[in-house]
Scaffold this active site. Structure first.
Site, mmCIF file in Angstrom:
data_model
loop_
_atom_site.group_PDB
_atom_site.id
_atom_site.type_symbol
_atom_site.label_atom_id
_atom_site.label_comp_id
_atom_site.label_asym_id
_atom_site.label_seq_id
_atom_site.Cartn_x
_atom_site.Cartn_y
_atom_site.Cartn_z
ATOM 1 N N GLY A 50 81.659 22.694 33.415
ATOM 2 C CA GLY A 50 83.051 22.731 33.851
ATOM 3 C C GLY A 50 83.533 24.165 33.943
ATOM 4 N N ASN A 124 84.454 14.969 26.689
ATOM 5 C CA ASN A 124 83.573 14.959 27.855
ATOM 6 C C ASN A 124 83.339 13.505 28.239
ATOM 7 O OD1 ASN A 124 80.007 15.541 28.344
ATOM 8 N ND2 ASN A 124 81.621 15.381 29.851
ATOM 9 N N TYR A 268 70.262 16.449 37.574
ATOM 10 C CA TYR A 268 71.003 17.625 38.019
ATOM 11 C C TYR A 268 71.957 18.225 36.990
ATOM 12 C CZ TYR A 268 74.738 20.201 40.401
ATOM 13 O OH TYR A 268 75.663 21.139 40.744
#
Ligand code: SF4
Length: 496
Positions: A50, A124, A268
């Site tokens: 982030g 999160n 990813y």
């Protein structure tokens, strides 16, 4: 204060977002250590999760201080701000906005009043039952919008902060609140005297526990333990609450675990040097590349990655296929997320702001270009065109995850269902749309096998449409999910 300069991004094409992470969280309890600096370094290691805002809260045992702002960790904090954050307990957060806009009032950690004392919370993940939670708050609290909600915070994290305002210890409140939450959450939180961590029963996003000589650390990824010298102890279990205070570490299974770790962390999201469930993310990606070569071989002269996310899978593809591996494009890592958009006359430069081809490597070659995923397809289309213009004889695109056909509701921002290229087109049509000579995606089974995890322990919803936590009907309907799966239930498993 909004910063107009370099919020660095992974994105290769202006205005074309790749998959965006939901956030990184960190927490430390370590008397005698400089906990604000440890948290700063931990957040540095989690910056890829982030880049919109960053914040740290500390406590010295009697008072909580919070400092947060928009921007990268390195932009938000300096020596003076870290010096002001004194204490032996700290939590930290790096944010990408999935619920609520990218504004200061939504930055974390959040701060909320409790019946006795204060709570600071970093989150999160993404909760799917926010309307239900708001109703509970409105029934319980008078006035309902106090604390973060009254300050204009519009996130699911603000709702949890408000729910934690109840009688008893913060551990008691967590015991009461965790079973109410649906969706993905990894929390690091604190009151004046203790550090807490909690993970949703599916364990969708990663959370690990580490040991310092004089304390304990919790973090989204093992890479954040490494950077602050903490040794890996174990993962925080799905549904577990951890409390660290003067008496040491206590653990409690608050909600029955039903593990469904996000497979896209392996593809990813997580750093390649992180380990999830005992498996190296880098090795998973290399194995996805090897499997891709087995599933979609092609006669070619050179395997190149789309930098940097395609690199481990491209190395794996080259190993398995015996085709040489090379770097065919150079990436400028310093182009910001908010850079000035190109004018019409230079718009065709597009992807060149981020990538430049190495002509002498590419010219005349039959290329295999390996990338981790395709969302809308605009980036890959621009890459294929750029490689052809640089003289490539053939361009074969290979993707180390299956077609992304479904949106994520658990903390990853892809695109709406209608924007996903694989939602409307078959493989041949996508290949034509990209301008590629051929296109091959790894199979779902191949991707799962590369993680070394059993299929039933993984969330694969963005590829399979099997959502492990039931979505509220209006959310599913708005995304066309109910309509698309009329003959099948939207959830593979009920979460209640
Ligand atoms: S939908 Fe995809 S990105 Fe979201 S948690 Fe599941 S596997 Fe991960």
């Amino acid at each position: 204060m909004a910063r107009g300069d370099g919020k660095l991004s992974h994105d290769l094409l202006p205005g074309e977002k790749g998959p965006q992470d939901a956030c990184g969280v960190f927490g430390v309890f370590a008397p005698g250590e400089d906990v604000s600096k440890l948290t700063y370094y931990g957040l540095y290691a989690l910056q890829h999760r982030g880049q919109e805002s960053a914040g740290i809260a500390t406590s010295d045992g009697s008072q909580i201080m919070v400092y947060k702002d928009m921007g990268l960790v390195s932009q938000v904090f300096d020596e003076a701000s870290l010096e002001a954050l004194q204490g032996h307990i700290a939590i930290g957060h790096t944010r990408y906005a999935t619920t609520g806009g990218s504004v200061w009032s939504n930055a974390q950690p959040t701060l909320g009043p409790r019946h006795e004392g204060t709570v600071a919370l970093a989150h999160n993940g993404n909760l799917v039952n926010t309307e239900e939670l708001l109703t509970i708050i409105e029934q319980r609290h008078e006035p309902p919008r106090s604390g973060e909600l009254a300050r204009g915070n519009t996130t699911d994290t603000a709702l949890v902060t408000a729910l934690l305002n109840s009688e008893g210890s913060l551990a008691d409140s967590l015991r009461e609140v965790m079973p109410l939450l649906r969706g993905a959450y990894c929390f690091t939180l604190m009151d004046e005297t203790a550090l807490y961590a909690a993970r949703d029963p599916q364990g969708i996003r990663p959370l690990v526990l580490g040991r310092l000589e004089r304390g304990w650390v919790v973090a989204s990824e093992t890479a954040a333990l490494d950077i602050c010298g903490a040794s890996f102890v174990r993962e925080v279990a799905p549904g577990e609450m951890i409390v660290v205070d003067e008496q040491g570490l206590h653990s409690e299974q608050v909600v029955e675990p039903r593990p469904k770790g996000c497979v896209f962390e392996y593809v990813y999201l997580a750093r390649p040097d992180t380990r999830i469930a005992g498996r190296s993310v880098n090795e998973s990606r290399a194995e996805m590349g090897r499997q891709l070569a087995r599933e979609h071989p092609v006669e070619a002269d050179l395997v190149i990655p789309t930098p940097e996310s395609g690199t481990p899978a491209a190395i794996g593809y080259a190993q398995e296929s015996d085709i040489p591996y090379g770097q065919g494009m150079v990436k400028n890592a310093y182009v910001g997320r908010t850079f000035i958009q190109p004018s019409q006359t230079i718009r065709q430069l597009g992807i060149r702001l981020k990538l430049n081809p190495l002509r002498e490597v590419i010219a005349g070659k039959r290329l295999v270009v390996v990338d981790d995923s395709i969302v809308r397809g605009n980036t890959q289309r621009a890459v294929v065109r750029m490689l052809r213009e640089a003289g490539a004889a053939e361009v074969h695109v290979r993707i180390s995850s299956p077609p992304v056909r479904w949106p994520c509701f658990y903390g990853i921002d892809f695109a709406s269902r209608a924007e996903l290229i694989a939602n409307g087109l078959g493989i041949e049509e996508i290949a034509r749309s990209l301008g590629a000579d051929s296109l091959g995606y790894i199979s779902e089974e191949g991707m799962i096998a590369a993680t070394n995890q059993p299929e039933e322990a993984l969330c694969t919803a963005c590829f399979s449409g099997k959502y492990p936590v039931t979505l509220p009907e209006h959310v599913a309907r708005a995304q066309g999910i109910l309509q698309a799966r009329e003959s099948e239930p939207i959830a593979a498993e009920k979460d209640a």
